[in-house]
Enzyme design. Structure first.
Site, PDB file in Angstrom:
ATOM      1  N   LYS A  36      13.605 -18.377  24.437  1.00 38.91           N
ATOM      2  CA  LYS A  36      14.122 -17.021  24.302  1.00 38.91           C
ATOM      3  C   LYS A  36      14.984 -16.695  25.524  1.00 38.91           C
ATOM      4  O   LYS A  36      14.873 -17.321  26.573  1.00 38.91           O
ATOM      5  CB  LYS A  36      12.959 -16.022  24.230  1.00 38.91           C
ATOM      6  CG  LYS A  36      12.077 -16.130  23.002  1.00 38.91           C
ATOM      7  CD  LYS A  36      12.721 -15.441  21.823  1.00 38.91           C
ATOM      8  CE  LYS A  36      11.750 -15.328  20.656  1.00 38.91           C
ATOM      9  NZ  LYS A  36      12.394 -14.733  19.471  1.00 38.91           N
ATOM     10  N   HIS A  91      12.729 -21.225   6.720  1.00 33.96           N
ATOM     11  CA  HIS A  91      14.102 -20.864   6.345  1.00 33.96           C
ATOM     12  C   HIS A  91      15.137 -21.802   6.954  1.00 33.96           C
ATOM     13  O   HIS A  91      16.254 -21.903   6.458  1.00 33.96           O
ATOM     14  CB  HIS A  91      14.403 -19.413   6.727  1.00 33.96           C
ATOM     15  CG  HIS A  91      14.543 -19.174   8.196  1.00 33.96           C
ATOM     16  ND1 HIS A  91      13.475 -18.896   9.014  1.00 33.96           N
ATOM     17  CD2 HIS A  91      15.636 -19.172   8.987  1.00 33.96           C
ATOM     18  CE1 HIS A  91      13.907 -18.732  10.247  1.00 33.96           C
ATOM     19  NE2 HIS A  91      15.210 -18.892  10.273  1.00 33.96           N
ATOM     20  N   ASP A 104       5.719 -20.837  17.649  1.00 32.41           N
ATOM     21  CA  ASP A 104       6.768 -20.064  16.994  1.00 32.41           C
ATOM     22  C   ASP A 104       7.937 -20.928  16.550  1.00 32.41           C
ATOM     23  O   ASP A 104       8.543 -20.665  15.504  1.00 32.41           O
ATOM     24  CB  ASP A 104       7.268 -18.967  17.943  1.00 32.41           C
ATOM     25  CG  ASP A 104       8.188 -17.976  17.252  1.00 32.41           C
ATOM     26  OD1 ASP A 104       7.833 -17.505  16.157  1.00 32.41           O
ATOM     27  OD2 ASP A 104       9.259 -17.678  17.815  1.00 32.41           O
ATOM     28  N   LYS A 147       5.788 -18.864   7.215  1.00 32.23           N
ATOM     29  CA  LYS A 147       5.184 -19.319   8.461  1.00 32.23           C
ATOM     30  C   LYS A 147       4.712 -18.090   9.242  1.00 32.23           C
ATOM     31  O   LYS A 147       5.230 -16.988   9.004  1.00 32.23           O
ATOM     32  CB  LYS A 147       6.175 -20.146   9.269  1.00 32.23           C
ATOM     33  CG  LYS A 147       7.228 -19.350  10.061  1.00 32.23           C
ATOM     34  CD  LYS A 147       8.024 -20.249  10.956  1.00 32.23           C
ATOM     35  CE  LYS A 147       8.938 -19.449  11.871  1.00 32.23           C
ATOM     36  NZ  LYS A 147       8.277 -18.752  12.955  1.00 32.23           N
ATOM     37  N   ARG A 207       0.803  -1.226   0.000  1.00 30.54           N
ATOM     38  CA  ARG A 207       0.000   0.000   0.000  1.00 30.54           C
ATOM     39  C   ARG A 207       0.833   1.270   0.000  1.00 30.54           C
ATOM     40  O   ARG A 207       0.330   2.339  -0.349  1.00 30.54           O
ATOM     41  CB  ARG A 207      -0.941  -0.001   1.210  1.00 30.54           C
ATOM     42  CG  ARG A 207      -2.040  -1.055   1.124  1.00 30.54           C
ATOM     43  CD  ARG A 207      -2.944  -1.006   2.334  1.00 30.54           C
ATOM     44  NE  ARG A 207      -2.230  -1.305   3.573  1.00 30.54           N
ATOM     45  CZ  ARG A 207      -2.786  -1.283   4.776  1.00 30.54           C
ATOM     46  NH1 ARG A 207      -4.077  -0.970   4.902  1.00 30.54           N
ATOM     47  NH2 ARG A 207      -2.083  -1.584   5.845  1.00 30.54           N
ATOM     48  N   GLU A 251      17.734 -19.135  21.618  1.00 33.01           N
ATOM     49  CA  GLU A 251      17.853 -17.746  21.175  1.00 33.01           C
ATOM     50  C   GLU A 251      18.312 -16.894  22.350  1.00 33.01           C
ATOM     51  O   GLU A 251      17.749 -16.983  23.447  1.00 33.01           O
ATOM     52  CB  GLU A 251      16.522 -17.228  20.638  1.00 33.01           C
ATOM     53  CG  GLU A 251      16.032 -17.962  19.399  1.00 33.01           C
ATOM     54  CD  GLU A 251      14.742 -17.374  18.878  1.00 33.01           C
ATOM     55  OE1 GLU A 251      14.791 -16.590  17.916  1.00 33.01           O
ATOM     56  OE2 GLU A 251      13.674 -17.682  19.449  1.00 33.01           O
ATOM     57  N   LYS A 260      19.261 -23.795   5.402  1.00 27.96           N
ATOM     58  CA  LYS A 260      20.590 -23.700   6.005  1.00 27.96           C
ATOM     59  C   LYS A 260      21.466 -24.844   5.513  1.00 27.96           C
ATOM     60  O   LYS A 260      21.034 -25.994   5.444  1.00 27.96           O
ATOM     61  CB  LYS A 260      20.481 -23.706   7.534  1.00 27.96           C
ATOM     62  CG  LYS A 260      19.784 -22.462   8.087  1.00 27.96           C
ATOM     63  CD  LYS A 260      19.761 -22.458   9.590  1.00 27.96           C
ATOM     64  CE  LYS A 260      19.073 -21.207  10.109  1.00 27.96           C
ATOM     65  NZ  LYS A 260      19.781 -19.972   9.752  1.00 27.96           N
ATOM     66  N   HIS A 310      10.277 -25.275  13.003  1.00 33.26           N
ATOM     67  CA  HIS A 310      11.728 -25.485  12.997  1.00 33.26           C
ATOM     68  C   HIS A 310      12.148 -26.800  13.658  1.00 33.26           C
ATOM     69  O   HIS A 310      12.875 -27.606  13.061  1.00 33.26           O
ATOM     70  CB  HIS A 310      12.429 -24.329  13.711  1.00 33.26           C
ATOM     71  CG  HIS A 310      12.181 -22.988  13.106  1.00 33.26           C
ATOM     72  ND1 HIS A 310      11.864 -22.814  11.782  1.00 33.26           N
ATOM     73  CD2 HIS A 310      12.211 -21.743  13.638  1.00 33.26           C
ATOM     74  CE1 HIS A 310      11.709 -21.523  11.526  1.00 33.26           C
ATOM     75  NE2 HIS A 310      11.903 -20.859  12.629  1.00 33.26           N
TER      76      HIS A 310
END
Length: 484
Positions: free
Chosen positions: A329, A177, A234, A147, A43, A215, A181, A239
């Site tokens: 996380k 993704h 997530d 995703k 947009r 992470e 790898k 993954h």
């Protein structure tokens, strides 16, 4: 045949940070067809030149040392912009007319990349169908979907139904993704191009498997999305289960998309579903301290930012071998690794050797950031009697090949352009993955759910997770990779 790459949601972060730099690097490597056109659709009211100027700055930032002004000028000459709204049918009609003018009526491969928010996947696909942009009369038409593909099994089925009302399955590329790898792809080579591993890749020699995706970062600006998703949606549904499938799958009869994906789906079908009672004993969930204070996080949020699962594969190869999956996380470091823990030798001949699984052979596949493979084994310390020490054989990509690893998106975008779906998820695979995760999410939402534990940022998750695994006679492999 000429090719056209259309990005919906082109003004977003994914386009500038990943997609355009990946396509530019492919151009630098001369991997793209001559004259690939890239069209942005969103947009924001850009002209062609304004969007090119924006992308010049961001590509220079994210491509780093690989950016070259002359090469970029050559590549960006074929970048165009078409302002439009996914909710306005006429904007798709005008996009079709614009694409026809660029392609001059000649046959062309088109890839439609949905880099939009997930709620726009269905509407975008429907508009592509209504406007005739999915028709393959004048060349292949493919759609790439990011995703998350649904938020549970029911929503995934509904989205698949919408997608299949417009595109055949061979036209659909559901992207993760992680599968792009190099080390994930090398796991297939490690297993199926070497004869030394296959004889021991089974329940007779392997005690258990650990798959960790840690992470270091906190949720940050993604808090609004993350608080509705949590670590299970997530990270695990896509993954971690992808890594599990590649680790556990049987060899396909040949390396081609459907053969590979058939074997992956068989692993998901063989996974033992967790009952509510099993969820209580075989899962751990946690939330890092300070998460609840993040902007856009609901008051009293019970969203898990860490989870560990014990999964079992009920087939001949893996019966009795637990697969431990964990992700979180705000952990000690950023790492993605697969640990194949072998059994102890049947007899201890050397009394001063390490006892237990800690001293047994271990194969570690470092997916990121220090991509490589290590094999841990026992050796004799020189001039010290029969004293043993664990040492390792260490293969590191950067050290071996002396060049930076390509971004995962480079491989995946090239595959989408060339029609190779081997590294993309199929409809039945996505739904089977949700069948694994849905019972866990449902049990966690009940009043008698397992407790939501807390952990300090910078730790390896809740301390109770270590105690949980130690009670099973095992230990987590908690070593941050050493960057080469």
């Amino acid at each position: 045949m000429q090719a056209t790459f259309v990005i919906f949601g082109a003004s977003g972060d994914l386009t500038s940070r990943k997609l355009i730099p990946a396509l530019y690097k492919l151009h630098c490597k001369k991997r793209l067809k001559d004259g690939l056109r890239v069209i942005g659709f969103s947009r924001s009211p850009f002209t062609h030149e304004e969007w090119r100027k924006e992308l010049t700055a961001t590509t220079k930032k994210y491509a780093g040392d690989e950016f070259n002004d002359a090469t970029w000028e050559e590549f960006s000459a074929n970048i165009f912009y078409h302002a439009g709204d996914i909710g306005v049918p006429g904007d798709f009609d005008s996009l079709g007319k614009f694409l026809g003018e660029l392609e001059k009526g000649a046959a062309a491969t088109r890839v439609y990349y949905l880099a939009t928010a997930p709620q726009f996947y269905g509407p975008a696909v429907e508009q592509l169908g209504r406007s005739g942009l999915a028709d393959e009369a004048n060349g292949p038409r493919r759609v790439v979907i990011e995703k998350p593909f649904g938020i549970d099994l029911q929503s995934a089925k509904e989205l698949n139904k919408i997608v299949h009302s417009v595109f055949s399955e061979h036209q659909v590329y559901r992207i993760d993704h992680y599968l792009g790898k190099e080390t994930v792809q090398n796991l297939l080579v490690l297993r199926f191009a070497n004869t030394i591993f296959e004889p021991v890749w089974n329940r007779n020699y392997i005690d258990h498997v650990q798959i960790t995706v840690a992470e270091e970062v906190v949720v940050g600006k993604r808090a609004g999305y993350y608080d509705t998703a949590g670590v299970m949606r997530d990270m695990f549904q896509n993954h971690l289960l992808q890594l599990l499938m590649i680790t556990a799958m049987e060899a396909p009869f040949k390396y081609e998309a459907d053969a590979v994906r058939n074997e992956k789906v068989k692993v998901l079908h063989a996974l033992r579903s967790l009952s509510p009672e099993a969820v209580a004993t075989d899962t751990i969930r946690g939330q890092y301290q300070g998460y609840a204070d993040s902007p856009e996080v609901a008051n009293g949020s019970k969203t898990a930012t860490f989870a560990a699962l014990k999964l079992s594969i009920d087939n001949w190869r893996w019966q009795g071998v637990p697969f431990y999956l964990r992700s979180g996380k705000a952990m000690s470091c950023r790492t993605t690794q697969i640990v194949i823990q072998f059994r102890e030798p049947p007899q201890r001949l050397f009394s001063n050797g390490a006892s237990g699984l800690c001293g047994s052979n271990r194969l570690i596949i470092q997916v990121q950031p220090s991509e490589g493979i290590q094999l841990h084994f026992q050796t004799k310390v020189p001039d010290a009697g029969m004293k043993l020490r664990q040492t390792d054989l260490d293969f590191n990509y950067l050290r071996e090949f002396r060049r930076p690893m390509p971004e995962a998106y480079e491989r995946l975008l090239l595959d989408a352009l060339e029609g190779d779906a081997s590294l993309f998820a199929r409809a039945d695979e996505v739904e089977a993955a949700w069948k694994v995760c849905d019972p866990i999410l449902k049990a966690w939402a009940e009043q008698d759910a397992p407790p939501l534990l807390t952990y300090e940022p910078g730790a390896w998750g809740p301390v109770e997770c270590n105690e949980w695994l130690e009670a099973q006679g095992r230990q987590w492999f908690d070593t941050c990779p050493v960057l080469a």
